[in-house]
Scaffold this motif. Sequence first.
Motif, PDB file in Angstrom:
ATOM      1  N   ASP A  25      -1.269   5.542  -7.957  1.00 31.79           N
ATOM      2  CA  ASP A  25      -2.114   4.495  -7.398  1.00 31.79           C
ATOM      3  C   ASP A  25      -1.689   4.155  -5.975  1.00 31.79           C
ATOM      4  OD1 ASP A  25      -3.317   4.286  -9.879  1.00 31.79           O
ATOM      5  OD2 ASP A  25      -2.280   2.436 -10.437  1.00 31.79           O
ATOM      6  N   LEU A  26      -2.642   3.593  -5.223  1.00 28.89           N
ATOM      7  CA  LEU A  26      -2.340   2.944  -3.950  1.00 28.89           C
ATOM      8  C   LEU A  26      -2.232   1.446  -4.228  1.00 28.89           C
ATOM      9  CD1 LEU A  26      -4.974   4.782  -1.727  1.00 28.89           C
ATOM     10  CD2 LEU A  26      -2.519   5.202  -1.744  1.00 28.89           C
ATOM     11  N   LEU A  27      -1.023   0.914  -4.183  1.00 33.72           N
ATOM     12  CA  LEU A  27      -0.788  -0.502  -4.475  1.00 33.72           C
ATOM     13  C   LEU A  27      -0.755  -1.268  -3.158  1.00 33.72           C
ATOM     14  CD1 LEU A  27      -0.092  -2.791  -6.427  1.00 33.72           C
ATOM     15  CD2 LEU A  27       2.314  -2.128  -6.226  1.00 33.72           C
ATOM     16  N   PHE A  28      -1.743  -2.127  -2.951  1.00 33.35           N
ATOM     17  CA  PHE A  28      -1.856  -2.882  -1.697  1.00 33.35           C
ATOM     18  C   PHE A  28      -1.515  -4.344  -1.931  1.00 33.35           C
ATOM     19  CE2 PHE A  28      -4.692  -5.330   1.268  1.00 33.35           C
ATOM     20  CZ  PHE A  28      -3.921  -5.109   2.396  1.00 33.35           C
ATOM     21  N   ASP A  29      -0.614  -4.850  -1.111  1.00 28.19           N
ATOM     22  CA  ASP A  29      -0.231  -6.257  -1.173  1.00 28.19           C
ATOM     23  C   ASP A  29      -0.859  -6.969   0.022  1.00 28.19           C
ATOM     24  OD1 ASP A  29       0.889  -8.738  -1.244  1.00 28.19           O
ATOM     25  OD2 ASP A  29       2.952  -8.046  -1.540  1.00 28.19           O
ATOM     26  N   PRO A  30      -1.921  -7.743  -0.194  1.00 32.58           N
ATOM     27  CA  PRO A  30      -2.573  -8.417   0.940  1.00 32.58           C
ATOM     28  C   PRO A  30      -1.648  -9.374   1.674  1.00 32.58           C
ATOM     29  CG  PRO A  30      -3.990  -8.450  -1.018  1.00 32.58           C
ATOM     30  CD  PRO A  30      -2.634  -7.986  -1.460  1.00 32.58           C
ATOM     31  N   VAL A  32       1.028  -4.225   3.205  1.00 37.57           N
ATOM     32  CA  VAL A  32       1.717  -2.965   2.941  1.00 37.57           C
ATOM     33  C   VAL A  32       1.063  -2.248   1.758  1.00 37.57           C
ATOM     34  CG1 VAL A  32       3.880  -1.967   2.068  1.00 37.57           C
ATOM     35  CG2 VAL A  32       3.918  -3.624   3.934  1.00 37.57           C
ATOM     36  N   VAL A  33       0.896  -0.929   1.889  1.00 37.18           N
ATOM     37  CA  VAL A  33       0.450  -0.079   0.786  1.00 37.18           C
ATOM     38  C   VAL A  33       1.629   0.759   0.310  1.00 37.18           C
ATOM     39  CG1 VAL A  33      -0.960   1.923   0.158  1.00 37.18           C
ATOM     40  CG2 VAL A  33      -1.966   0.077   1.454  1.00 37.18           C
ATOM     41  N   THR A  34       1.796   0.831  -1.010  1.00 34.96           N
ATOM     42  CA  THR A  34       2.853   1.639  -1.610  1.00 34.96           C
ATOM     43  C   THR A  34       2.229   2.689  -2.510  1.00 34.96           C
ATOM     44  OG1 THR A  34       4.370  -0.241  -1.594  1.00 34.96           O
ATOM     45  CG2 THR A  34       4.945   1.614  -3.029  1.00 34.96           C
ATOM     46  N   GLN A  35       2.677   3.937  -2.344  1.00 36.10           N
ATOM     47  CA  GLN A  35       2.246   5.036  -3.208  1.00 36.10           C
ATOM     48  C   GLN A  35       3.474   5.855  -3.553  1.00 36.10           C
ATOM     49  OE1 GLN A  35      -1.321   8.095  -2.817  1.00 36.10           O
ATOM     50  NE2 GLN A  35       0.462   8.882  -1.747  1.00 36.10           N
ATOM     51  N   ALA A  36       3.808   5.897  -4.844  1.00 32.58           N
ATOM     52  CA  ALA A  36       4.928   6.714  -5.325  1.00 32.58           C
ATOM     53  C   ALA A  36       6.201   6.461  -4.528  1.00 32.58           C
ATOM     54  CB  ALA A  36       4.560   8.196  -5.296  1.00 32.58           C
ATOM     55  N   GLU A  84       6.546   5.437  -1.489  1.00 34.76           N
ATOM     56  CA  GLU A  84       6.383   5.497  -0.033  1.00 34.76           C
ATOM     57  C   GLU A  84       5.498   4.345   0.415  1.00 34.76           C
ATOM     58  OE1 GLU A  84       4.839   8.560   3.480  1.00 34.76           O
ATOM     59  OE2 GLU A  84       4.800   9.175   1.369  1.00 34.76           O
ATOM     60  N   THR A  85       5.894   3.671   1.485  1.00 36.29           N
ATOM     61  CA  THR A  85       5.130   2.523   1.958  1.00 36.29           C
ATOM     62  C   THR A  85       4.676   2.735   3.399  1.00 36.29           C
ATOM     63  OG1 THR A  85       7.112   1.366   2.733  1.00 36.29           O
ATOM     64  CG2 THR A  85       6.393   0.939   0.463  1.00 36.29           C
ATOM     65  N   ILE A  86       3.504   2.176   3.710  1.00 36.36           N
ATOM     66  CA  ILE A  86       2.997   2.160   5.078  1.00 36.36           C
ATOM     67  C   ILE A  86       2.392   0.786   5.347  1.00 36.36           C
ATOM     68  CG2 ILE A  86       2.519   4.641   5.133  1.00 36.36           C
ATOM     69  CD1 ILE A  86      -0.488   3.899   4.814  1.00 36.36           C
ATOM     70  N   ASP A  87       2.391   0.402   6.599  1.00 33.53           N
ATOM     71  CA  ASP A  87       1.698  -0.820   6.988  1.00 33.53           C
ATOM     72  C   ASP A  87       0.205  -0.530   7.065  1.00 33.53           C
ATOM     73  OD1 ASP A  87       3.979  -2.449   7.243  1.00 33.53           O
ATOM     74  OD2 ASP A  87       4.398  -1.603   9.232  1.00 33.53           O
ATOM     75  N   ALA A  88      -0.588  -1.330   6.369  1.00 31.00           N
ATOM     76  CA  ALA A  88      -2.039  -1.113   6.330  1.00 31.00           C
ATOM     77  C   ALA A  88      -2.779  -2.439   6.268  1.00 31.00           C
ATOM     78  CB  ALA A  88      -2.400  -0.233   5.136  1.00 31.00           C
ATOM     79  N   PRO A  89      -2.516  -3.341   7.208  1.00 25.84           N
ATOM     80  CA  PRO A  89      -3.166  -4.661   7.140  1.00 25.84           C
ATOM     81  C   PRO A  89      -4.681  -4.593   7.223  1.00 25.84           C
ATOM     82  CG  PRO A  89      -2.086  -4.317   9.274  1.00 25.84           C
ATOM     83  CD  PRO A  89      -1.642  -3.208   8.386  1.00 25.84           C
ATOM     84  N   ALA A  90      -5.214  -3.510   7.806  1.00 27.54           N
ATOM     85  CA  ALA A  90      -6.674  -3.394   7.923  1.00 27.54           C
ATOM     86  C   ALA A  90      -7.358  -3.335   6.565  1.00 27.54           C
ATOM     87  CB  ALA A  90      -7.034  -2.161   8.736  1.00 27.54           C
ATOM     88  N   LEU A 130      -4.360  -4.115  -6.513  1.00 24.91           N
ATOM     89  CA  LEU A 130      -3.546  -5.204  -5.990  1.00 24.91           C
ATOM     90  C   LEU A 130      -2.401  -5.492  -6.950  1.00 24.91           C
ATOM     91  CD1 LEU A 130      -6.384  -7.648  -4.816  1.00 24.91           C
ATOM     92  CD2 LEU A 130      -5.353  -5.724  -3.588  1.00 24.91           C
ATOM     93  N   PRO A 131      -1.360  -6.170  -6.504  1.00 22.27           N
ATOM     94  CA  PRO A 131      -0.255  -6.510  -7.402  1.00 22.27           C
ATOM     95  C   PRO A 131      -0.755  -7.257  -8.641  1.00 22.27           C
ATOM     96  CG  PRO A 131       0.348  -6.982  -5.134  1.00 22.27           C
ATOM     97  CD  PRO A 131      -1.107  -6.627  -5.118  1.00 22.27           C
TER      98      PRO A 131
END
Length: 457
Positions: free
Chosen positions: A184-189, A193-197, A199-205, A294-295
């Motif tokens: 899954d792509l877990l996005f924390d508004p 931040v998006v977390t996948q397996a 790995e995290t990236i900043d994705a505020p958009a 989402l969480p």
Amino acid sequence: MLLPHPDRDRSPLRIALTGANGGYGRTFLAQLACTPEILPAVLVDPDTAGVQAMLRDLGLADRATVAETAEHTAQIVAEGGIALVAGIEAIAWDALDVLVEACGKVPHGSAYAASALENDTHVVMVSKEVDTVVGAALHARAQASGLSYLPGDGDQPANLLRLLDWVAAVGLDVVAIGKAGEYDLLFDPATGVVTQAGETIDAPALRELLELGEDPRGTLAARADVVAPLKRAAAADSCEMTVVAMRTGTIADVESMHYPVARIDELADIYAAREHGGILATDGAVDVFSALRLPGEASFAGGVFAVVRTGDPATWEILRGKGHVISRDGRYACIYWPYHYMGVETPLTVHAAVDRRPAPTPHASTVLAARAVRDLAAGTELAVRGHHHEIDGVAPVMLDAAADATAYYLLDGARLLRDVPAGDLIRESDVDGIDLLARDLHREGRTLTTTHRGVTR
């Protein structure tokens, strides 16, 4: 409390399990403690010491003995023990009812399965890689011998086929079928931040893209751009969907599949015809999506889905009110199972194999092929590596079997005989070092007559 079931009362079934020391092998062997009618008679893995260590964890080590010959294996099984063997030479087929093939390697898995069928042993095929290459031929051989050849329950292909059996039984019209990507792509508004397996990236958009809005395809394109740094597609996904396509006549809408970044409640809108705002140009497509959640929301990792056309509007509005996933325009509905349980479910297939229960027939209607993504020089060694089954410089593509291309997994261990420019498909004549048994079975499967969407080949 363990509930009673008629299968517990049947005569013992002796199985061989290949790839026994893998994660799948452990989940299957652990479950057999609750299904005592299925006996793990022969465990096949080059790492017999690793299998012994696992059996100690499961409380089975006192029953296990390493065997180096088929005669010794037969003796161990006759005495109620578990034979641990390193390869095919030490399997005593006369002592077995079912082979559960889970080694994941095409040359070995093809040899195990073909030998099982030659020796009057049913085959449960867990190795999806093997099935995409030789499944059509092995199924035909099994049918001719009065045996079963079935994909194993507990992984997405067999689970999707089981869901589709329900869909067909109730008479729903299928628009698209598929699965979620493994992670899954877990996005924390709150953090953007998006977390996948891991790995995290900043994705505020993504905060502004949590709803499909009035332009679903535009929203999906924007989401894909935001999460582009994450690797979401995998050859293993294409492999699993090829297993399903071979048994259903479905095809990939685009050869590498769409992989939309989607929330569960959007699937009926996304997997709609383009004229209705969806992404599909093809009716009856197979695809993979990246589940965005989402969480605190439930996961779809491991799940499968079918998008169907609705009928009576009042009926489906009632179902929408009960929480089912219905498109905004009411034309489509998504039916899904958000799980698979690996070896925990595979006893279902062992019983089905012995009972010769009907199952969809695999046809070589789709080939999982390989397309060069960069110029590849003659002499390049090709190898399938890692959890996601990558071949460096090559992309897996799902094509009509009439395409002039060889099977993706046949290329493992092969060497290019000529330069292959970026964009070209790799053909059998382009390589040497292909496993001969797997090659011959693949050719055999592709020569079998099949009817695909009204066209007989």
